[in-house]
Design an enzyme around this catalytic site. Structure first.
Site, PDB file in Angstrom:
ATOM      1  N   ASP A  20      17.914  70.366 -67.972  1.00  0.00           N
ATOM      2  CA  ASP A  20      17.778  71.088 -69.238  1.00  0.00           C
ATOM      3  C   ASP A  20      18.428  70.274 -70.368  1.00  0.00           C
ATOM      4  O   ASP A  20      19.223  69.361 -70.123  1.00  0.00           O
ATOM      5  CB  ASP A  20      18.468  72.448 -69.082  1.00  0.00           C
ATOM      6  CG  ASP A  20      18.438  73.276 -70.349  1.00  0.00           C
ATOM      7  OD1 ASP A  20      17.369  73.381 -70.962  1.00  0.00           O
ATOM      8  OD2 ASP A  20      19.497  73.802 -70.724  1.00  0.00           O
ATOM      9  N   ASP A  43      19.525  71.893 -74.019  1.00  0.00           N
ATOM     10  CA  ASP A  43      20.530  72.670 -74.746  1.00  0.00           C
ATOM     11  C   ASP A  43      21.569  73.257 -73.797  1.00  0.00           C
ATOM     12  O   ASP A  43      21.233  73.943 -72.837  1.00  0.00           O
ATOM     13  CB  ASP A  43      19.860  73.794 -75.543  1.00  0.00           C
ATOM     14  CG  ASP A  43      18.955  73.245 -76.637  1.00  0.00           C
ATOM     15  OD1 ASP A  43      19.488  72.731 -77.621  1.00  0.00           O
ATOM     16  OD2 ASP A  43      17.722  73.316 -76.479  1.00  0.00           O
ATOM     17  N   GLY A  60      12.844  74.083 -73.120  1.00  0.00           N
ATOM     18  CA  GLY A  60      11.990  75.002 -73.860  1.00  0.00           C
ATOM     19  C   GLY A  60      11.455  74.367 -75.135  1.00  0.00           C
ATOM     20  O   GLY A  60      10.550  74.913 -75.772  1.00  0.00           O
ATOM     21  N   ASN A  66      16.448  80.468 -68.771  1.00  0.00           N
ATOM     22  CA  ASN A  66      15.171  79.772 -68.639  1.00  0.00           C
ATOM     23  C   ASN A  66      15.248  78.597 -67.664  1.00  0.00           C
ATOM     24  O   ASN A  66      14.258  77.911 -67.428  1.00  0.00           O
ATOM     25  CB  ASN A  66      14.623  79.326 -69.994  1.00  0.00           C
ATOM     26  CG  ASN A  66      15.442  78.238 -70.658  1.00  0.00           C
ATOM     27  OD1 ASN A  66      16.596  77.985 -70.293  1.00  0.00           O
ATOM     28  ND2 ASN A  66      14.857  77.592 -71.647  1.00  0.00           N
TER      29      ASN A  66
END
Length: 291
Positions: free
Chosen positions: A8, A10, A43, A240
Site C-alpha cells: 500500500d 498511504d 486506491g 482497503n
C-alpha cells in the site's frame, strides 16, 4: 520464500509527509535486485501513483484504484474492472442526496465538483492517518500535493456521466466525522448489489465493482506471473488492504495499522515514519539469500 510483495502507499510506503523515504526507496530497489517483484497496491489512480513513485526513483507494477486496474512493470494493462455506468449514476445520486463530498475516478483522471472541498477533506484524511500532523499543516501539504494538480473540476457529475467515453473505476466519499458518518450510506450501497465498500482511513469510503479488490487483483496478477500464494506478501495499514492481506501467504501490518489489520497478519513491522516497509523488505531479502 517471498517472490512478490504488494504494498500500500498511504500510511505504508508513504511517511507522514506523503513521501517515500530514502530507506524505503533503497529497500525496494534492493528487493528488486534480489529477484523479489514489488507491486504497489493503492486506491490512487495510475497517473497520481506513478508520479510520486517516479519522484522516488522507483519503477514498479501497480494495482490501482483498489484493484480496478492492474499494470505490470512495463506499464501494460493486465486487468480492468470498472463500475457499470448505471451503478455509478445511482451512487452519484445517493451521495448528493446524503450531502457527502465525493470524487469520481477514471483510469486517467480524478474528477471533483469542488476543488476547495477536496483540499480540506484530504487534509482531514492526512491527520487521521498521521496523528503527528495538525490540520493546518495537513492543509498546506494537501494544497501543494501533486494529486491536486492532476484533478479536474466539473460543473456536474450527472453531466460527466452522460459522456459515453467515461468509464468509472472508483468513487470515493469523504467525511471528517469518521466511520460512523457512513453507516447509513453503506447500507444503501449494499442494497445496490455487486459493489464493494472499503476505506483507506476513517475519514472516507471507497466504492468499487465487487471484483475490483486488492486481494482478487493480487492473486490474478500472481497467477499470470506463475507465482504461488505462499510466495506472496502483502503490506498495509487500513481497511482497503484487508482483502490482499487475507489472500497473501504472508500478511504484514504496519506498526501504525488499525487494530483489525494487525489482528489479521502474520507479521507486524515498524510504523510508516520508522521505515517499516524497508524493515520487512530487508527481512525478506535476507531469507531469500539464505535459501
Amino acid at each position: 520464500m517471498i517472490k512478490l510483495v504488494a504494498c500500500d502507499l498511504d500510511g505504508t510506503l508513504f511517511n507522514s509527509e506523503m513521501a517515500v523515504s530514502k530507506a524505503n526507496a533503497q529497500a525496494v530497489k534492493n528487493a528488486q535486485r534480489a529477484g523479489i517483484e514489488f507491486l504497489i497496491a493503492t486506491g490512487r489512480g495510475p497517473r497520481e501513483s506513478k508520479s510520486v513513485l517516479k519522484d522516488a526513483g522507483l519503477h514498479t507494477g501497480f494495482i490501482n484504484l483498489n484493484g480496478a486496474l492492474v499494470f505490470n512493470e512495463k506499464g501494460q494493462l493486465m486487468i480492468k474492472r470498472g463500475i457499470p455506468i448505471n451503478k455509478a449514476k445511482q451512487l452519484v445520486q445517493l451521495f448528493h442526496q446524503e450531502g457527502f463530498y465525493f470524487e469520481i475516478l477514471t483510469a486517467n483522471q480524478i474528477y471533483t465538483e469542488d476543488l476547495n472541498q477536496r483540499i480540506s477533506n484530504v487534509a482531514h484524511l492526512m491527520v487521521d492517518l498521521n496523528p503527528l500532523l495538525n490540520f493546518k499543516q495537513a492543509v498546506a501539504i494537501s494544497a501543494g500535493n501533486k494529486s491536486i494538480l492532476n484533478m479536474k473540476q466539473v460543473n456536474s457529475f450527472a453531466e460527466l456521466l452522460r459522456d459515453p467515453q467515461i468509464e468509472v473505476m472508483k468513487i470515493i466519499a469523504f467525511d471528517a466525522r469518521g466511520y460512523e458518518a457512513f453507516t447509513d450510506v453503506k447500507k444503501s450501497i449494499a442494497k445496490m448489489g455487486n459493489l464493494v465498500v472499503t476505506s483507506s482511513s476513517s475519514a472516507n469510503i471507497e466504492v468499487n465493482d465487487c471484483n475490483a479488490q486488492k486481494g482478487i487483483a493480487l492473486l490474478d496478477y500472481a497467477k499470470l506471473k506463475g507465482i504461488k500464494r505462499e510466495e506472496i506478501a502483502a503490506i498495509g495499514d487500513n481497511l482497503n488492504d484487508e482483502s490482499m492481506i487475507r489472500e497473501a501467504g504472508t500478511g504484514v501490518a504496519m506498526g501504525n495499522a488499525i487494530p483489525m489489520i494487525k489482528n489479521l497478519v502474520q507479521v507486524v513491522t515498524k510504523t510508516n515514519n520508522e521505515d517499516g516497509v524497508a524493515y520487512i523488505l530487508n527481512h525478506f531479502i535476507t531469507n531469500k539469500k539464505q535459501k
